[in-house]
Design an enzyme around this catalytic site. Structure first.
Site, PDB file in Angstrom:
ATOM      1  N   CYS A  61      72.129  17.089 148.137  1.00 45.81           N
ATOM      2  CA  CYS A  61      73.338  17.795 148.574  1.00 45.81           C
ATOM      3  C   CYS A  61      74.246  16.894 149.396  1.00 45.81           C
ATOM      4  CB  CYS A  61      72.976  19.042 149.378  1.00 45.81           C
ATOM      5  SG  CYS A  61      72.113  18.672 150.896  1.00 45.81           S
ATOM      6  N   CYS A  71      67.202  22.895 153.732  1.00 47.65           N
ATOM      7  CA  CYS A  71      68.054  22.663 154.898  1.00 47.65           C
ATOM      8  C   CYS A  71      67.200  22.666 156.178  1.00 47.65           C
ATOM      9  CB  CYS A  71      69.138  23.730 155.000  1.00 47.65           C
ATOM     10  SG  CYS A  71      69.911  24.123 153.409  1.00 47.65           S
TER      11      CYS A  71
HETATM   12 FE1  FES Z   1      71.823  20.574 151.883  1.00 43.05          FE
HETATM   13 FE2  FES Z   1      71.857  22.774 153.252  1.00 43.05          FE
HETATM   14  S1  FES Z   1      72.638  22.483 151.272  1.00 43.05           S
HETATM   15  S2  FES Z   1      71.172  20.847 153.909  1.00 43.05           S
END
Ligand code: FES
Length: 126
Positions: free
Chosen positions: A35, A104
């Site tokens: 991400c 996360c």
């Molecule tokens: Fe990557 Fe939350 S989407 S840390």
């Protein structure tokens, strides 16, 4: 059921312990390659007790809520206890995270461990 618990929303909107500690005793920076989110954790340590902790998170709301909650959970705690903090414990303290947001909370666990490792490495080098 709402996607995010009230605790997640609260810590996202009013994150605790945001910022930088000048002259921190340990700094950890981790990222998630998928991400692209980054989390940086600063620790002030006295006699193996975490006397202060601050974080900067360039990431999603769950990452911000996780870092905020994690800092609250380790502040004032001995290093040995902070080392045991798991991402599950952080997610539970937030009353849960959606399955696709569990990574996360992993970032928060890793950032703390990385900051403690940095502290230990600096101590060895003294
Ligand atoms: Fe990557 Fe939350 S989407 S840390």
């Amino acid at each position: 059921m709402a996607l995010y618990s009230e605790k997640v929303m609260d810590h996202f909107r009013n994150p605790r312990n945001v910022g930088v500690i000048e002259n921190a005793d340990g700094i950890g920076e981790v990222g998630n390659a998928k991400c692209g989110d980054i989390m940086k954790m600063y620790l002030k340590i006295d006699n193996d007790i975490i006397t202060d902790v601050k974080f900067e998170t360039f990431g999603c709301g769950s990452a911000i809520a996780s870092s905020s909650m994690a800092t609250e959970m380790i502040k004032g705690k001995p290093l040995s206890e902070a080392m045991q903090l798991t991402n599950q414990a952080v997610a539970e303290a937030l009353d849960g995270l959606p399955a696709h947001k569990i990574h996360c909370s992993v970032l928060a666990e890793e950032a703390i461990k990385s900051a403690i490792d940095d502290y230990n490495a600096r101590k060895k080098a003294e």
